[in-house]
Design an enzyme around this catalytic site. Structure first.
Site, PDB file in Angstrom:
ATOM      1  N   LYS A 136     -52.328  48.300  -6.706  1.00 61.25           N
ATOM      2  CA  LYS A 136     -51.363  48.382  -7.800  1.00 61.25           C
ATOM      3  C   LYS A 136     -52.042  48.102  -9.133  1.00 61.25           C
ATOM      4  CE  LYS A 136     -47.143  46.990  -5.381  1.00 61.25           C
ATOM      5  NZ  LYS A 136     -46.380  48.227  -5.639  1.00 61.25           N
ATOM      6  N   ARG A 140     -42.276  50.419   4.633  1.00 56.23           N
ATOM      7  CA  ARG A 140     -41.741  51.277   5.701  1.00 56.23           C
ATOM      8  C   ARG A 140     -42.603  51.204   6.955  1.00 56.23           C
ATOM      9  NH1 ARG A 140     -42.163  56.329   1.727  1.00 56.23           N
ATOM     10  NH2 ARG A 140     -41.983  54.609   0.244  1.00 56.23           N
TER      11      ARG A 140
HETATM   12  N1  BES Z   1     -42.842  46.604  -2.908  1.00 55.51           N
HETATM   13  C1  BES Z   1     -42.997  47.887  -3.478  1.00 55.51           C
HETATM   14  C2  BES Z   1     -41.716  48.382  -4.142  1.00 55.51           C
HETATM   15  C3  BES Z   1     -41.389  47.766  -5.462  1.00 55.51           C
HETATM   16  C4  BES Z   1     -42.090  48.093  -6.609  1.00 55.51           C
HETATM   17  C5  BES Z   1     -40.337  46.897  -5.573  1.00 55.51           C
HETATM   18  C6  BES Z   1     -41.740  47.543  -7.819  1.00 55.51           C
HETATM   19  C7  BES Z   1     -39.979  46.355  -6.786  1.00 55.51           C
HETATM   20  C8  BES Z   1     -40.685  46.667  -7.913  1.00 55.51           C
HETATM   21  C9  BES Z   1     -43.358  48.899  -2.390  1.00 55.51           C
HETATM   22  O1  BES Z   1     -44.138  48.423  -1.379  1.00 55.51           O
HETATM   23  C10 BES Z   1     -44.113  49.998  -3.072  1.00 55.51           C
HETATM   24  O2  BES Z   1     -45.177  49.729  -3.540  1.00 55.51           O
HETATM   25  N2  BES Z   1     -43.533  51.191  -3.105  1.00 55.51           N
HETATM   26  C11 BES Z   1     -44.146  52.305  -3.726  1.00 55.51           C
HETATM   27  C12 BES Z   1     -44.010  53.498  -2.810  1.00 55.51           C
HETATM   28  C13 BES Z   1     -44.802  54.688  -3.255  1.00 55.51           C
HETATM   29  C14 BES Z   1     -46.276  54.422  -3.094  1.00 55.51           C
HETATM   30  C15 BES Z   1     -44.371  55.874  -2.417  1.00 55.51           C
HETATM   31  C16 BES Z   1     -43.423  52.558  -5.044  1.00 55.51           C
HETATM   32  O3  BES Z   1     -42.197  52.462  -5.081  1.00 55.51           O
HETATM   33  O4  BES Z   1     -44.104  52.833  -6.033  1.00 55.51           O
HETATM   34 MN    MN Z   2     -46.223  48.535  -1.844  1.00 57.23          MN
END
Ligand code: BES
Ligand code: MN
Ligand code: ZN
Length: 495
Positions: free
Chosen positions: A279, A353
């Site tokens: 991230k 997921r």
């Molecule tokens: N935990 C995150 C989702 C999230 C991001 C929650 C920001 C709250 C605030 C999740 O694991 C994630 O990183 N999701 C990605 C999925 C993508 C790579 C398809 C996202 O939402 O960017």
């Molecule tokens: Mn994630």
């Protein structure tokens, strides 16, 4: 905090603070009128001076009110009487409690006999008062060297609706307090930093909860045991972490042993760096909240055990840490889930997921009446809904409708997004049965589509709480959502 029902008249109640409602434009509720009379028109004078107008959530404390036994009189703005629905009533109670907790009052009484909340039962105010009191008195200080002062108020009473039985008001207060403590437990786990709240920590918290309640059996599965179950998808997320993944299994028995349970599944990513698909740095600290789904499951299990709900409930938590390292899963890696489906991990940041799918497969063994998973799953849910409502996707319209209704009742709302088959091909992979991402569009829906492939054997709903689970900014902190919603839903189920 101790709670009780007191039916006595306003001028005879002996509390450190007594709260009465004043409506918009200074019109006095029945209880405020009584207090006014007893206090030589003390309230009328304040209202006439327009120092206090009765706006919703307005508060004013009057010290040593004449003619009353209590040390303080709290004027509580109710807004427009006709508009007092559950949302406004909760706001009013919350404001009142804030004012009381700021004072040094050791006991408080809410004189609310004449107050009716639109569309809600006569016990609603009593329940909500206790819930809000618990939530308002929570302060995070575990990792501060200077501890915050606990609120002085130790006793809260209410005079509830005339038509309600004392017993039902008492029950309502008890359940409100139990919901509040469940919410606080979830908030607290969420607020703890990732270096304390690890998968093992979550597991030990669940074990401790099981020791507290004879009705709750908790077992923890190690990585070795999960490997034996072939949970290759869940384990691929923790592959880069030095922290061992845990599958937390909490079985609550409130009904006969053979009564099929309702199952809750929580995403417990105790820190989400994104893994190799690392991230960006900004606000990455907030990914300690990526276990808020798990926290809501643990909080809910605590509440249902306390409430002794007459059904069976299983709480499952997939607890993992998502880290990059030389042993971490890489983009393009293919893993095999417990269900036997192969998954191409195109983005290691879509890890929630990967955890949930194996836990959903594990849930099959219970032949559950319903399965609800709770997860901070997608940034897209934040973009869609902001923080006021959680996303709901389901393979069963009745279950979805019931959750929407429970969300309204508990003021912990959810709103449905479509789970149509047209979205499923976005998850096609050239190299595996399914890819773990569906591209940049409809991210919340494609994430749910992924989960739906592992939830074909039961009625299932998915709650994406990415926007509702915590607040950012100056008020940064976990909200404890959707504990209130889940308890409401489970309270409506029969064995
Ligand atoms: N935990 C995150 C989702 C999230 C991001 C929650 C920001 C709250 C605030 C999740 O694991 C994630 O990183 N999701 C990605 C999925 C993508 C790579 C398809 C996202 O939402 O960017
Ligand atoms: Mn994630
Ligand atoms: Zn995540």
């Amino acid at each position: 905090m101790k709670y009780s029902i007191k039916a006595a008249a306003v001028d005879t109640i002996n509390a450190d603070c007594i709260a009465v409602v004043v409506w918009n434009k200074g019109s006095l509720s029945e209880e405020a009128q009584l207090a006014d009379k007893a206090s030589n028109k003390g309230i009328s004078k304040i209202v006439r001076s327009e120092d206090f107008t009765g706006k919703l959530g307005e508060t004013q404390i009057i010290h040593n009110p004449v003619g009353l036994k209590s040390k303080r009189l709290l004027l509580l703005g109710g807004g427009e009487n006709k508009k007092l629905n559950s949302k406004n009533a909760a706001k009013m109670l919350c404001a009142g409690l804030k004012a009381i907790f700021k004072s040094n009052a050791t006991s408080a009484h809410f004189a609310l006999t004449s107050i009716e909340v639109k569309g809600e039962s006569t016990s609603w105010l009593s329940q909500r008062l206790a819930q809000e009191a618990e939530c308002e008195s929570y302060k995070y200080d575990e990792t501060k060297s200077k501890k915050s002062k606990a609120v002085s108020t130790k006793l809260i009473s209410i005079s509830g609706a005339k038509t309600a039985r004392k017993k039902s008001l008492e029950t309502a207060m008890k359940s409100g307090a139990a919901i509040g403590t469940g919410i606080n437990r979830a908030r607290h786990l969420g607020n703890l930093p990732g270096n304390i709240c690890t998968p093992s920590y979550l597991a030990s918290e669940a074990v401790a909860l099981g020791k507290k309640h004879a009705s709750l059996t908790v077992k923890i599965l190690s990585e070795k045991q999960m490997a034996r179950l072939k949970m290759g998808s869940l384990l691929s997320v923790s592959a880069g972490s030095a922290e061992e993944a845990k599958l937390i299994v909490m079985e609550y028995k409130g009904a006969k042993a053979d009564s099929k349970p309702h199952v809750l599944v929580g995403k417990g990513v105790t820190f989400d760096t994104g893994g190799i698909s690392l991230k960006a740095g900004a606000a990455m600290d907030e990914m300690k909240f990526d276990m808020c789904g798990a926290a809501s499951v643990i909080g809910t299990m605590a509440t249902v055990a306390q409430l002794k709900l007459p059904i069976n409930i299983v709480g499952l938590v997939g607890a993992v840490e998502n880290m990059p390292s030389s042993t971490a899963t890489k983009p393009g890696d293919i893993v095999t889930s417990m269900a036997g489906k192969t998954i191409e991990v195109l983005n290691t940041d879509a890890e929630g997921r990967l955890v949930l799918c194996d836990v959903l497969t594990y849930a099959e063994r219970y032949k559950p009446r319903s399965v609800i998973d709770i997860a901070t799953l997608t940034g897209a849910a934040v973009a869609t809904f902001g923080s006021h409502v959680s996303a709901l996707l389901s393979n069963d319209d009745k279950l979805a409708a019931s959750l929407i209704q429970c969300g309204q009742n508990s003021l912990d709302r959810v709103w449905q997004l479509p789970l149509w088959e047209e979205y499923q091909p976005l998850l096609d992979s050239n190299f595996a049965d399914i890819a773990n991402i569906g591209g940049p569009r409809a991210g919340t829906i494609t994430a749910a589509c992924f989960l739906s492939r592992f939830a074909e054997k039961f009625k299932w709903a998915h709650l994406d709480i990415a926007g509702s689970a915590w607040n950012s900014g100056a008020q940064k902190g976990a909200t404890g959502r959707p504990v209130a919603l889940l308890v409401e839903y489970l309270s409506q189920q029969k064995a």
